[in-house]
Every structure is written in structure tokens, then in C-alpha cells.
Design an enzyme around this catalytic site. Sequence first.
Site, PDB file in Angstrom:
ATOM      1  N   ASP A  12       2.324  20.154  37.975  1.00  0.00           N
ATOM      2  CA  ASP A  12       3.760  20.037  37.717  1.00  0.00           C
ATOM      3  C   ASP A  12       4.221  18.590  37.936  1.00  0.00           C
ATOM      4  OD1 ASP A  12       6.534  20.397  37.672  1.00  0.00           O
ATOM      5  OD2 ASP A  12       6.444  22.286  38.781  1.00  0.00           O
ATOM      6  N   HIS A  14       7.574  17.461  37.418  1.00  0.00           N
ATOM      7  CA  HIS A  14       9.023  17.311  37.578  1.00  0.00           C
ATOM      8  C   HIS A  14       9.333  16.551  38.866  1.00  0.00           C
ATOM      9  CE1 HIS A  14       8.795  20.694  34.711  1.00  0.00           C
ATOM     10  NE2 HIS A  14       9.885  20.129  34.203  1.00  0.00           N
TER      11      HIS A  14
HETATM   12  C1  B12 Z   1      13.510  16.721  32.999  1.00  0.00           C
HETATM   13  C2  B12 Z   1      12.673  17.944  32.725  1.00  0.00           C
HETATM   14  C3  B12 Z   1      11.352  17.757  32.331  1.00  0.00           C
HETATM   15  C4  B12 Z   1      10.709  16.405  32.261  1.00  0.00           C
HETATM   16  C5  B12 Z   1      10.293  15.988  33.677  1.00  0.00           C
HETATM   17  C6  B12 Z   1      10.317  14.489  33.890  1.00  0.00           C
HETATM   18  C7  B12 Z   1       9.920  14.157  35.293  1.00  0.00           C
HETATM   19  N1  B12 Z   1       8.782  13.520  35.447  1.00  0.00           N
HETATM   20  O1  B12 Z   1      10.623  14.482  36.219  1.00  0.00           O
HETATM   21  C8  B12 Z   1       9.513  16.674  31.312  1.00  0.00           C
HETATM   22  C9  B12 Z   1       9.970  16.432  29.908  1.00  0.00           C
HETATM   23  C10 B12 Z   1       8.236  15.882  31.585  1.00  0.00           C
HETATM   24  C11 B12 Z   1       9.345  18.162  31.482  1.00  0.00           C
HETATM   25  C12 B12 Z   1       8.193  18.822  31.172  1.00  0.00           C
HETATM   26  C13 B12 Z   1       8.049  20.203  31.217  1.00  0.00           C
HETATM   27  N2  B12 Z   1       9.009  21.092  31.507  1.00  0.00           N
HETATM   28 CO1  B12 Z   1      10.746  20.592  32.181  1.00  0.00          CO
HETATM   29  N3  B12 Z   1      12.500  20.317  32.612  1.00  0.00           N
HETATM   30  C14 B12 Z   1      13.217  19.256  32.857  1.00  0.00           C
HETATM   31  C15 B12 Z   1      14.669  19.639  33.153  1.00  0.00           C
HETATM   32  C16 B12 Z   1      15.483  19.420  31.881  1.00  0.00           C
HETATM   33  C17 B12 Z   1      15.354  18.923  34.289  1.00  0.00           C
HETATM   34  C18 B12 Z   1      14.543  18.904  35.607  1.00  0.00           C
HETATM   35  C19 B12 Z   1      15.285  18.055  36.609  1.00  0.00           C
HETATM   36  O2  B12 Z   1      14.940  16.900  36.829  1.00  0.00           O
HETATM   37  N4  B12 Z   1      16.342  18.613  37.221  1.00  0.00           N
HETATM   38  C20 B12 Z   1      17.163  17.945  38.190  1.00  0.00           C
HETATM   39  C21 B12 Z   1      16.635  18.189  39.600  1.00  0.00           C
HETATM   40  C22 B12 Z   1      17.531  17.492  40.620  1.00  0.00           C
HETATM   41  O3  B12 Z   1      16.613  19.576  39.851  1.00  0.00           O
HETATM   42  P1  B12 Z   1      15.326  20.425  40.145  1.00  0.00           P
HETATM   43  O4  B12 Z   1      14.134  19.753  39.581  1.00  0.00           O
HETATM   44  O5  B12 Z   1      15.563  21.799  39.694  1.00  0.00           O
HETATM   45  O6  B12 Z   1      15.199  20.411  41.725  1.00  0.00           O
HETATM   46  C23 B12 Z   1      16.230  20.889  42.577  1.00  0.00           C
HETATM   47  C24 B12 Z   1      16.200  22.387  42.819  1.00  0.00           C
HETATM   48  O7  B12 Z   1      15.319  23.089  41.950  1.00  0.00           O
HETATM   49  C25 B12 Z   1      15.840  22.537  44.234  1.00  0.00           C
HETATM   50  N5  B12 Z   1      14.444  22.763  44.629  1.00  0.00           N
HETATM   51  C26 B12 Z   1      13.312  22.288  44.118  1.00  0.00           C
HETATM   52  N6  B12 Z   1      12.259  22.623  44.861  1.00  0.00           N
HETATM   53  C27 B12 Z   1      12.722  23.342  45.878  1.00  0.00           C
HETATM   54  C28 B12 Z   1      12.061  23.929  46.953  1.00  0.00           C
HETATM   55  C29 B12 Z   1      12.816  24.632  47.909  1.00  0.00           C
HETATM   56  C30 B12 Z   1      12.130  25.263  49.058  1.00  0.00           C
HETATM   57  C31 B12 Z   1      14.235  24.718  47.757  1.00  0.00           C
HETATM   58  C32 B12 Z   1      15.036  25.446  48.745  1.00  0.00           C
HETATM   59  C33 B12 Z   1      14.859  24.105  46.684  1.00  0.00           C
HETATM   60  C34 B12 Z   1      14.107  23.418  45.768  1.00  0.00           C
HETATM   61  O8  B12 Z   1      16.254  21.363  44.843  1.00  0.00           O
HETATM   62  C35 B12 Z   1      16.064  20.284  43.929  1.00  0.00           C
HETATM   63  C36 B12 Z   1      17.059  19.208  44.262  1.00  0.00           C
HETATM   64  O9  B12 Z   1      18.374  19.655  44.150  1.00  0.00           O
HETATM   65  C37 B12 Z   1      14.530  21.163  33.494  1.00  0.00           C
HETATM   66  C38 B12 Z   1      15.730  22.026  33.140  1.00  0.00           C
HETATM   67  C39 B12 Z   1      16.801  21.961  34.194  1.00  0.00           C
HETATM   68  N7  B12 Z   1      17.973  21.702  33.771  1.00  0.00           N
HETATM   69  O10 B12 Z   1      16.491  22.102  35.396  1.00  0.00           O
HETATM   70  C40 B12 Z   1      13.288  21.553  32.688  1.00  0.00           C
HETATM   71  C41 B12 Z   1      12.415  22.689  33.159  1.00  0.00           C
HETATM   72  C42 B12 Z   1      12.214  22.588  34.662  1.00  0.00           C
HETATM   73  N8  B12 Z   1      11.148  22.422  32.473  1.00  0.00           N
HETATM   74  C43 B12 Z   1      10.571  23.492  32.066  1.00  0.00           C
HETATM   75  C44 B12 Z   1       9.322  23.512  31.388  1.00  0.00           C
HETATM   76  C45 B12 Z   1       8.881  24.869  30.871  1.00  0.00           C
HETATM   77  C46 B12 Z   1       8.583  22.358  31.182  1.00  0.00           C
HETATM   78  C47 B12 Z   1       7.233  22.265  30.491  1.00  0.00           C
HETATM   79  C48 B12 Z   1       6.215  23.329  30.882  1.00  0.00           C
HETATM   80  C49 B12 Z   1       7.514  22.280  28.987  1.00  0.00           C
HETATM   81  C50 B12 Z   1       6.287  22.410  28.135  1.00  0.00           C
HETATM   82  N9  B12 Z   1       6.200  23.545  27.482  1.00  0.00           N
HETATM   83  O11 B12 Z   1       5.485  21.522  28.058  1.00  0.00           O
HETATM   84  C51 B12 Z   1       6.762  20.874  30.887  1.00  0.00           C
HETATM   85  C52 B12 Z   1       5.871  20.949  32.115  1.00  0.00           C
HETATM   86  C53 B12 Z   1       5.335  19.595  32.485  1.00  0.00           C
HETATM   87  C54 B12 Z   1       4.588  19.618  33.740  1.00  0.00           C
HETATM   88  N10 B12 Z   1       3.276  19.598  33.679  1.00  0.00           N
HETATM   89  O12 B12 Z   1       5.185  19.690  34.784  1.00  0.00           O
HETATM   90  C55 B12 Z   1      11.373  24.738  32.383  1.00  0.00           C
HETATM   91  C56 B12 Z   1      10.770  25.589  33.498  1.00  0.00           C
HETATM   92  C57 B12 Z   1      10.927  27.028  33.161  1.00  0.00           C
HETATM   93  C58 B12 Z   1      10.526  27.977  34.229  1.00  0.00           C
HETATM   94  N11 B12 Z   1      10.058  27.578  35.370  1.00  0.00           N
HETATM   95  O13 B12 Z   1      10.714  29.149  33.989  1.00  0.00           O
HETATM   96  C59 B12 Z   1      12.792  24.144  32.683  1.00  0.00           C
HETATM   97  C60 B12 Z   1      13.583  24.939  33.708  1.00  0.00           C
HETATM   98  C61 B12 Z   1      13.542  24.103  31.326  1.00  0.00           C
HETATM   99  C62 B12 Z   1      13.789  25.483  30.801  1.00  0.00           C
HETATM  100  N12 B12 Z   1      14.957  26.046  31.049  1.00  0.00           N
HETATM  101  O14 B12 Z   1      12.959  26.040  30.137  1.00  0.00           O
HETATM  102  N13 B12 Z   1      10.461  18.749  31.962  1.00  0.00           N
END
Ligand code: B12
Lengths: 134, 460
Positions: A12, A14
Site C-alpha cells: 500500500d 497511500h
Molecule cells: C490519493 C489516492 C491514491 C494515490 C496515493 C498517492 C500517495 N502516494 O499517497 C494513488 C493514485 C497512488 C492511489 C492508488 C491506489 N488507490 Co487510492 N486513493 C487515493 C485517495 C483519492 C485519497 C487518499 C488520501 O490521501 N486521503 C487523505 C488522507 C489524509 O486520508 P487517509 O489516507 O484516508 O488517512 C486518514 C484516515 O484514513 C485515518 N487513518 C488511516 N489509517 C488509520 C489507522 C487508524 C488506527 C486510525 C484510527 C485511523 C487511520 O487517518 C488518516 C489521517 O486523517 C483515496 C480516496 C479518498 N478520498 O480517501 C483513494 C483510495 C484510498 N484508493 C483506493 C484504491 C482502490 C487504490 C488502488 C488500489 C487503485 C488501483 N486499482 O490501482 C491503488 C492502490 C495503490 C497501492 N498499491 O497502494 C480506494 C480504496 C478502496 C478500499 N479500500 O475499499 C480509495 C478509498 C478510493 C476509492 N473510493 O475507491 N490512490
Amino acid sequence: MKTIVIGVIGADVHAVGNKIIEFTLSNAGYHVVNIGVLSSQEDFINAAIETAADLILVSSLYGHGEIDCRGMREKCIEAGIADICLYVGGNIVVGKQDFSEVKTRFLEMGFNRVYPPGTPIDDALKDIREDLGE
Amino acid sequence: MANYLLIDFGSTFTKLCAIDTEAEDIIETASYFTTVDTDIRAGYHEALNRLFMKIGSPIEFEQVIACSSAAGGLKMAAIGLVEELTVEAAKRVCLGAGAKVDLVFSHHINKSEIQQIIDRKIDIILLAGGADGGNSECVLFNANLLGEMGIHIPIIYAGNKSAQDEIRDTFEQYGMDGYICDNVMPKVNVMNIDPARDMIRQIFLDKIIEAKGIKAIESEIDAVILPTPNAVLEAAKLLSEGYLDESGLGDIVVLDIGGATTDMYSICSVSRRSDVIVSGLEEPFAKRTVEGDLGMRYSAPGIIKSLSQQEIEFINKEKNVDIEEEVQKRYNDVKSLPQNAHDEFIDQFLAEVCAYRAMHRHVGRIEEVYTPMGKVYNQTGKDLTDIKYVIGTGGVIINSNDKENILRRTTNILHNPTELRPQDPLFLVDQKYILAAMGLLKQKNPYLALRIMKKYIVEI
Ligand code: B12
């Protein structure tokens, strides 16, 4: 000061949430050891041993969390840190599954706390305080 | 006119290199067997006679300095906590200091492991474990057990800083020869090489060379100043980086195939690419790895052990030899030199295997991870694909009729996409066998050492 190991498990990449978690927990007064994205179970466990960590906080965003986390508690036991706290959160499984079932499965795997998608890290701080103090 | 004499007391040969600092040139080189078992000075005198004979008359030297890997070199035990972290960090520090790491232990050590430290006649122990502020229970346990078992060889503590005071008490309590140093891994995956490396070097000079009978030479020369592999690493760094207006060669790899070990040095950063995520313990810019089971004589059996039965039979059939017998012959007579074309052919083959395997263990790996933005790469270890030069040194390479084919074995001849081997390097040879000497000269005059290397380390 209590030590927390954080990172994003499996293949992963992200990276954004991981940085926010590091920032939030450091500000809250914890010693944060961030092993970053693409981290294996062993990477988490090794870092926890060397830093005598109190908690491992696993992020999984790309949907394969269940496969990536399986066996982690067993490995902790083998590695001599059987009692360490394990948290997991992010988007730990694919799509919109019934979260209570997901949670049960992760609890059975030995995780202490399991968070649904969209849980901000600030919400988890209360639990961390409760589990670790400070 | 100022002449310098640079000496490398090797395990087999004492090698002399006389330098004219004004002419910026090598005057002559000469060698004789190392005689550290009886009196190290005897072999030195004989080598000096040969040198003067070649020159035509005795000459004076303003400086006479030496490095040494005689009497078994510097044998170390590296102890850490987790294998991939402080154990690996401790091991790398020892190798960077020019040591052979004969023993590597992790977690709580036990009495039979400590017995091995005694039996193997380890010279120095490096005790690490715990990031700063992290685990201190393990290093305290290990220091205590070492004390209880009456270990009196020098021990460098380079683990968790929070345990330093208690470690010092343990050293005192048991009357141990202990030294305290900065942590080799202050944070997870972050390396801190220099303090522990410098301390190893200092203990080597203060104590080990005395114990091994090498220090006797200091009645005749100015000083022994480095372990030989450390001198080679210093030379390689200089040759790569350059000095003042004299440019270096850039990213290089040095391969040194000896009788007992195969040493590989890479001088380059971990990766130049922006599309890779590098994971694992931080990689040193100047990295040395040593394969104690790959060598031309003493370690030749290790080469066979690295092959499968099928590979052995394939080699025997294709090359029409009995490779196991050939290896045994070399192991039984470690001073033997090739007598005929057949011997040369076998040595060439063994050297090629050493080169291939040593690079296999030295080089980094890469894996692809797919995302919608295209591929992302996950790398562990060093990326050597853009290395400009692969430099060979050591008797078997220097004397080979086909040097290029030995050095070429460090490149990706099997087209394995996961190994980050040099892609298209130029091949150079240390034809006069001066790398260690130039590492010594660097300590006195880096500019000159660099200019001489650039003159004598030549393309094949
Ligand atoms: C940017 C992004 C990407 C970028 C990442 C760039 C990078 N290097 O960071 C790229 C384009 C590379 C990417 C790729 C992929 N992505 Co993407 N991506 C996103 C996106 C749009 C935003 C992620 C982000 O940065 N969010 C902002 C941060 C601040 O939030 P966060 O990551 O969620 O983290 C917060 C919370 O989750 C939480 N949290 C995280 N961990 C933990 C742990 C605990 C204990 C707690 C309490 C809280 C917590 O706290 C964090 C801080 O506030 C999301 C959609 C979305 N809007 O979330 C999809 C998303 C995460 N991606 C997704 C997918 C499917 C993929 C790919 C598999 C797509 C593909 N088919 O190839 C690939 C996987 C790549 C890989 N090997 O990891 C899906 C995941 C779906 C799922 N899990 O069911 C999402 C949700 C989009 C969707 N709705 O389909 N992605």
C-alpha cells in the site's frame, strides 16, 4: 514518553494519511516511530522491538488489509512482544462491507482496536490515552 | 626529493609501494611473504631488499606507513537485537572498519555463543541493540552474560544511549575492557557509522596489532595506521569522489577476490531515481561486503557449497573437469599458484563464480507495485545500475588472461530484472595492486594518491 510505531502495511502506497497520523500523535506527546508506506508485518514488529514500543498502529488504505494483517499477533508472540497493543484503521477492506463483521474478524486476529473507514486519527487519541496513558 | 614507502602486510604477502611525491609517480613495487608467525620484520626486510634491487640502489624514505590484514586480519563479533536492524547495522559498521565479521548474534545471546567468541579468537566485540530510548533490556542482559563468562577482549558498546550508564557499570563490575560509543542505529532504519568505526580502528591500532605481533614493525617504520580493507575502502572513496580540482570517477564498484574472502565495495548513493520507494536499513554511501565463503584457496570449498549437485555435474561435463577435486587441491595448498593453462582455466572459472555470487549478495533488489498512476517501485539495498566503473583488484584478477570476463560477472548477465546490478560499466584493473597503498597515501596526501590511482588503474 510512550512510543508508537506507525506505518502503512503491505503493498500500500497511500502516504498522506500516514504523515497526518505522525503529526497528530507527535503533537499529542507521543514518541512516534514512522516506518512509512510499503511496510511488512516484520518491519512493524522489528521497529517495535528495537524501540521498546507500547503500541503498533497499522494503516491500510487500499483494501487488502485483511490479508496483510493476518498472523500479525502470532508473530508478535514469537518475537517476544506478545502484549503489545495493536490498532488498525484506514479503509481496511474493499468496498462497503458490514463493519461489525469486519471488526469481529480483526479482533479475532488479535487486534485490540479496529476502526471503520473515515475515522479521523483524533478520534482514536482517546483510546490511545486510555490504553497507554499520557 | 621526498619519497614515501607504503606497506601492506597482507595475510600472505607483504607488499611494498615506493612513491616519489615530487614526480607524482610510483618508483617501484615489490613483495615477499608475510612472516608474522616468526618475526614480521624478516619478510619486510626481504621485500625491501627486492625493492632496492629493482630500483638499483637503496633509497631514503621520508615517511614509511603501513596497513595490515596479517595474522588473520581483524576478527570481530557483531551483536545486536533484531536481525534486520541493529544486528545488520553492527555488522556493516564492522565491515566498514575493515574487519572480518566471524560471528553475528541477535537477541539474548547464550553461553555457547560466547564460547564461540572465545574459541574463534575474536579480536573485538561490537555490542549494539535498541534504538536510542528504546529497548535496553537486551543489551544489559548481553553485557552481563559476557561479563559473567569472563570476557576480557575489547568490547565496544554502541547500542541504545539510554543504557550507557548501566553498561558502564557492568563493564566496571566485571573488570571488562569496555568502550562506550554512539549508537550504530539511533533511530529505526537510520545508521550512524562513523563513531563506532573510528573506535574499532583505534582499538585495532592500540591493542590488536600488538597482540598479533604486528606492532614489532614499528621499531623500523613510522606507524601502522589502518586495517587493509579499510585502506582499500578509503582509496575507493577517494577515487570515486575526487579531491580539489582533480575529479573522481563518479560511482564505482571495486571487486577484490582473495584466497579466503571476496570483498565487494560500492561507492554510490542508494538510488538516483525519483520513482522508487526505498525501504529497510539506511545504506552507506561507501559500502563494503565480505563473503567469507567465497575465495580462491582457503574458501574455495564454499564455492562448491553454493552450487547444487546438478550445477556441479553440468560444470564437470561442460568444462570437462572434476571441479570438486580441483577445489580440494586448492584448499589443501593455499599458497599454490597456477602452473599451467589448466590451472589458470580453473582459477578463472572459480573467480567468475566468486564475482557473480558476491555481487548477488551485495546488490539491491527492486519490486514493482501497481497503481493507476503507473508503476511504483519498492527497492531494498543499493541500486548499482548506473555504476560507471567496475574495478578489479587482487591476484587472480590482476594475473588473469581474461579479466573482463571475471568483472563482467558483476553485471546482469542472467537478465534478472529484480537485481539492480551494474548495467553497462567500463572495466578497470588495479594492475599494480596499489589500492591499499593509495588508501594509506590518502591519509598523508589525498591529491597525490588520487592522481596516482588515475594513472595506474587502467581500462582493460
Ligand atoms: C490519493 C489516492 C491514491 C494515490 C496515493 C498517492 C500517495 N502516494 O499517497 C494513488 C493514485 C497512488 C492511489 C492508488 C491506489 N488507490 Co487510492 N486513493 C487515493 C485517495 C483519492 C485519497 C487518499 C488520501 O490521501 N486521503 C487523505 C488522507 C489524509 O486520508 P487517509 O489516507 O484516508 O488517512 C486518514 C484516515 O484514513 C485515518 N487513518 C488511516 N489509517 C488509520 C489507522 C487508524 C488506527 C486510525 C484510527 C485511523 C487511520 O487517518 C488518516 C489521517 O486523517 C483515496 C480516496 C479518498 N478520498 O480517501 C483513494 C483510495 C484510498 N484508493 C483506493 C484504491 C482502490 C487504490 C488502488 C488500489 C487503485 C488501483 N486499482 O490501482 C491503488 C492502490 C495503490 C497501492 N498499491 O497502494 C480506494 C480504496 C478502496 C478500499 N479500500 O475499499 C480509495 C478509498 C478510493 C476509492 N473510493 O475507491 N490512490
